[in-house]
Design an enzyme around this catalytic site. Structure first.
Site, short mmCIF file in Angstrom:
data_model
loop_
_atom_site.label_atom_id
_atom_site.label_comp_id
_atom_site.label_asym_id
_atom_site.label_seq_id
_atom_site.Cartn_x
_atom_site.Cartn_y
_atom_site.Cartn_z
N GLY A 1 0.84 -1.20 0.00
CA GLY A 1 0.00 0.00 0.00
C GLY A 1 0.87 1.25 0.00
O GLY A 1 0.78 2.09 0.89
N ILE B 1 -1.97 -7.00 -3.35
CA ILE B 1 -0.87 -7.89 -3.01
C ILE B 1 -1.31 -9.35 -3.11
O ILE B 1 -0.52 -10.24 -3.42
CB ILE B 1 -0.31 -7.58 -1.60
CG1 ILE B 1 0.98 -8.35 -1.34
CG2 ILE B 1 -1.35 -7.87 -0.52
CD1 ILE B 1 2.13 -7.93 -2.20
N GLU C 1 2.11 1.46 5.96
CA GLU C 1 1.34 2.36 6.81
C GLU C 1 -0.11 1.91 6.69
O GLU C 1 -0.89 2.48 5.95
CB GLU C 1 1.52 3.81 6.33
CG GLU C 1 1.32 4.85 7.43
CD GLU C 1 -0.11 4.88 7.96
OE1 GLU C 1 -0.44 4.02 8.81
OE2 GLU C 1 -0.88 5.74 7.54
N GLU D 1 -9.42 -0.06 8.75
CA GLU D 1 -9.25 -0.01 7.29
C GLU D 1 -9.02 -1.37 6.65
O GLU D 1 -8.93 -1.46 5.43
CB GLU D 1 -8.10 0.93 6.93
CG GLU D 1 -8.43 2.40 7.12
CD GLU D 1 -7.30 3.30 6.64
OE1 GLU D 1 -6.14 2.88 6.74
OE2 GLU D 1 -7.59 4.41 6.18
#
Length: 497
Positions: A257, A307, A323, A332
């Site tokens: 990310g 991924i 992060e 999230e």
């Protein structure tokens, strides 16, 4: 397969018994089908000469008698479906091939496999409007009048058996699909029940449409600008990497990310041999330009995709950075992707950074905030909207707290070791005790998440650091020989009446 008996002659031949192929819609006699085709069909041009025939049946008989080409035999020999049959007819018409050449075709590849042969050569070609299954099933009816009735019966029985086999396969596929739908429906019902009971786990399972919405939100530049301007968080990552060059020197690093690529560039500057940055959102294209603008393209490789869906250009990596933290740490749903990458790509002895995360809880006494958020609904422009409280109270609020509104000592309710935790451990319940430090009304609970990165050996990390009243985040110095990076990001507060 339906049984049949040999016809016998006793002064006169008995009529052939009708055979059912098991499909109510196909019980029409083959002879009647051909009669219908003869009555309603248009004149047909022969495939191999210019002769105009009166019907499809006449054309097939003409091709067999005059050109020694049996189209039904070709359909069966090459197992042609509707598309294959259409391609074959258009191939013969467009190439004007000789009838003899069709008997010398290889088994594969067939000369009409190109999609170009789906384009009709003749408009409203009656041969293209004929179902090849009907041709094969009715072959006995289009043979010459002297054909052996026993052979015709065998052909029809074989065709019926083939249709029965196909129907059984279709039924098996339908039953399998029905089972999958049943399992899906059960899952939806169970998820709905779980949601109503309030026990939905902390890591949301994003469905495909939710995935798309999630990654799409990170394609907007404003969210990346906001993250980069969070100096406390960004500089904490930077300082950890720059202060521990021996951790990153000559290592292969994976950034899950990556966004604008800021962490990847920190890692490259800290001495990483190679950095692989992965992001599903459209920001990856700007990240590519950013990397080139900073002459780091020889060290940083950027890949667009989830991924879970891509394959990295290396088998193993030494370090995974990300992060991934969200509101209340897990909101999230990025940690599951980091753990996937860890289990698949992290080499023995490697590490995920940040490696330790805490979720803390403290009591809040903010009468003014309670008035603004909860009591507000008692009188809205003279109207009673108190029923709204039921919807407002469970809804979390993300904001910076004033230090003087905290009325208890914080307590850690969960610690996560990113190098060892598994997905099932991310759904948890935790008993806790709060030591109240101020006498006042408790109007809410404050949650805080914190991540730590350790260099080589870990000394016990200090917990319960107060939130900075200006930023909601705080970087705390730690024991000099352990080089802890401590992130305390903005809190969640759940107000209660």
């Amino acid at each position: 397969m339906a049984e049949y008996t040999e016809p016998h002659v006793d002064g006169a031949t008995e009529e052939m018994p009708e055979l059912s192929d098991g499909d109510d819609d196909d019980d029409v006699d083959d002879e009647e089908q051909w009669q219908w085709m003869e009555e309603d069909s248009q004149p047909v041009t022969c495939l191999f000469c210019d002769r105009l025939l009166s019907s499809v049946k006449a054309t097939l008989q003409h091709c067999t008698a005059e050109h020694q080409v049996n189209l039904v035999d070709l359909i069966r020999k090459y197992n042609l479906d509707d598309y294959g049959y259409i391609k074959m007819i258009n191939f013969i018409r467009s190439t004007k091939c000789k009838a003899s050449s069709l008997s010398r075709l290889p088994d594969a590849p067939l000369p009409w496999e190109s999609e170009d042969f789906l384009q009709p050569v003749l408009q409203d070609d009656p041969l293209l409007q004929t179902d090849p299954e009907e041709l094969c099933g009715s072959e006995g009816s289009c043979l010459a009048s002297g054909a052996d009735p026993h052979n015709a019966l065998v052909h029809r029985a074989q065709a019926a058996e083939e249709r029965a086999r196909s129907s059984e396969e279709a039924l098996a596929r339908a039953m399998d699909d029905l089972h999958k739908l049943k399992v899906l429906a059960q899952g939806l019902v169970l998820n709905a029940e779980t949601s109503r009971s309030g026990t939905l786990g902390g890591v949301a399972e994003l469905r495909e449409d939710e995935d798309e919405a999630y990654f799409s939100s990170y394609g907007h530049y404003s969210i990346h600008e906001e993250m980069l301007k969070d100096k406390v968080r960004t500089e904490s990552y930077r300082d950890f990497m720059y202060s521990n060059p021996e951790v990153f020197r000559d290592k292969v690093v994976l950034d899950v990310g990556c966004g604008t690529g800021i962490l990847s560039m920190f890692a490259a500057q800290a001495g990483a041999k190679k950095v692989i940055a992965v992001d599903q959102s459209e920001i990856i294209y700007q990240a590519m330009d950013i990397v080139r603008s900073n002459q780091l393209e020889d060290k940083i490789t950027l890949i667009k995709g989830r991924i879970e869906d891509i394959k990295l250009p290396v088998e193993k990596v030494d370090i995974i950075i990300s992060e991934w933290m969200g509101y209340f740490l897990l909101f999230e749903s990025m940690l599951d992707s980091v753990l996937y990458a860890r289990d698949l790509y992290l080499a023995d002895g490697g590490s995920v950074y940040p490696d330790l995360c805490n979720i803390s809880l403290a009591a809040v006494g903010d009468v003014q905030k309670h008035q603004d958020r909860i009591a507000f609904w008692d009188d809205v422009y003279g109207f009673n909207m108190a029923c709204m409280k039921k919807a407002v109270v469970p809804e979390a609020v993300v904001e910076v707290l004033k230090a003087d509104t905290l009325i208890s000592e914080p307590t850690v309710i969960q610690t996560i070791d990113c190098n060892r935790v598994c997905l099932s451990e991310l759904e948890f319940s935790s008993d806790f005790h709060l030591k109240i430090t101020n006498t006042t009304d408790c109007t809410g609970k404050s949650f805080r998440e914190r991540s730590l990165c350790a260099k080589t050996r870990r000394i016990h990390a200090r917990c319960g650091l107060p939130l900075n009243s200006e930023t909601g985040s705080r970087l705390t110095a730690s024991n000099k020989d352990s080089h802890h990076m401590v992130l305390a990001t903005s809190s969640w507060k759940e107000l209660i009446p």
